[in-house]
Design an enzyme around this catalytic site. Sequence first.
Site, short mmCIF file in Angstrom:
data_model
loop_
_atom_site.label_atom_id
_atom_site.label_comp_id
_atom_site.label_asym_id
_atom_site.label_seq_id
_atom_site.Cartn_x
_atom_site.Cartn_y
_atom_site.Cartn_z
N TYR A 89 0.81 -1.24 0.00
CA TYR A 89 0.00 0.00 0.00
C TYR A 89 0.83 1.28 0.00
O TYR A 89 0.27 2.36 -0.10
CB TYR A 89 -0.93 0.01 1.23
CG TYR A 89 -1.98 -1.09 1.18
CD1 TYR A 89 -3.11 -0.97 0.38
CD2 TYR A 89 -1.84 -2.25 1.94
CE1 TYR A 89 -4.07 -1.96 0.33
CE2 TYR A 89 -2.79 -3.26 1.90
CZ TYR A 89 -3.90 -3.11 1.09
OH TYR A 89 -4.85 -4.09 1.03
N HIS A 116 -9.11 1.43 -6.12
CA HIS A 116 -8.33 0.59 -5.20
C HIS A 116 -6.86 0.96 -5.37
O HIS A 116 -6.39 1.15 -6.50
CB HIS A 116 -8.53 -0.90 -5.52
CG HIS A 116 -9.96 -1.32 -5.39
ND1 HIS A 116 -10.54 -1.59 -4.19
CD2 HIS A 116 -10.92 -1.45 -6.33
CE1 HIS A 116 -11.81 -1.89 -4.38
NE2 HIS A 116 -12.07 -1.81 -5.67
O1 CA2 Z 1 -6.28 -1.77 -2.76
C1 CA2 Z 1 -7.16 -1.21 -2.13
O2 CA2 Z 1 -7.31 0.00 -2.09
C2 CA2 Z 1 -8.15 -2.06 -1.32
O3 CA2 Z 1 -9.45 -1.49 -1.46
C3 CA2 Z 1 -7.70 -1.98 0.12
C4 CA2 Z 1 -8.50 -2.87 1.08
C5 CA2 Z 1 -8.62 -4.29 0.54
O4 CA2 Z 1 -9.53 -5.01 1.36
C6 CA2 Z 1 -9.12 -4.33 -0.90
O5 CA2 Z 1 -9.13 -5.67 -1.35
C7 CA2 Z 1 -8.21 -3.50 -1.79
C8 CA2 Z 1 -7.81 -2.93 2.44
C9 CA2 Z 1 -7.75 -1.62 3.14
C10 CA2 Z 1 -6.81 -1.76 4.31
O6 CA2 Z 1 -6.04 -0.62 4.31
C11 CA2 Z 1 -4.83 -0.60 4.93
C12 CA2 Z 1 -3.71 -0.48 4.17
C13 CA2 Z 1 -2.49 -0.41 4.75
C14 CA2 Z 1 -2.37 -0.42 6.08
C15 CA2 Z 1 -3.48 -0.54 6.85
C16 CA2 Z 1 -4.72 -0.61 6.26
#
Ligand code: CA2
Length: 151
Positions: free
Chosen positions: A24, A102
């Site tokens: 991320y 996303h």
């Molecule tokens: O890739 C994306 O933006 C997602 O929507 C992110 C979601 C995941 O469930 C989707 O499949 C794809 C997860 C969000 C969690 O976000 C965090 C990222 C990094 C650290 C903590 C939380």
Amino acid sequence: MAQTLYVLNGPNLNLLGTREPEKYGRATLADVEKLCRATADRFGVDIVFRQSNIEGELVTWIQEAHAKKAAGLILNPAGYTTTSIAILDALLILQVPVIEIHITNIHQRESFRQHSYVSKAAKAVICGFGIEGYALAISGLAALIGAKAKS
Ligand code: CA2
């Protein structure tokens, strides 16, 4: 009066930048908001930027976007992507473009991440560009609603 775009973020995105940086990145949600505001400024549009861990709150904000005549809505539904018929139903009420975003390329990840209810209501889907996808979503929406970049 300037047109308003809603940028809504789903569960756990408040923790962006604090774990899994290899997936991320290191930017926080506050950084994403700054990027969105800077991009919106270039097109002379206003944004409402919010995050919630609660499905019903996201539904309420989508209804609010409709009631307040927002010109478009960008949604990272995060974990609700694959489960929320309630969010889909709220999005289907909107008569303005919805962009699903996303940060990661969900199609390269586990198969359970690859089905999206939200896509049924989305004019476009952006995934895999990291947080830059938010800026792309705002530029794309600006083009769709006829907002021109300031010179
Ligand atoms: O890739 C994306 O933006 C997602 O929507 C992110 C979601 C995941 O469930 C989707 O499949 C794809 C997860 C969000 C969690 O976000 C965090 C990222 C990094 C650290 C903590 C939380």
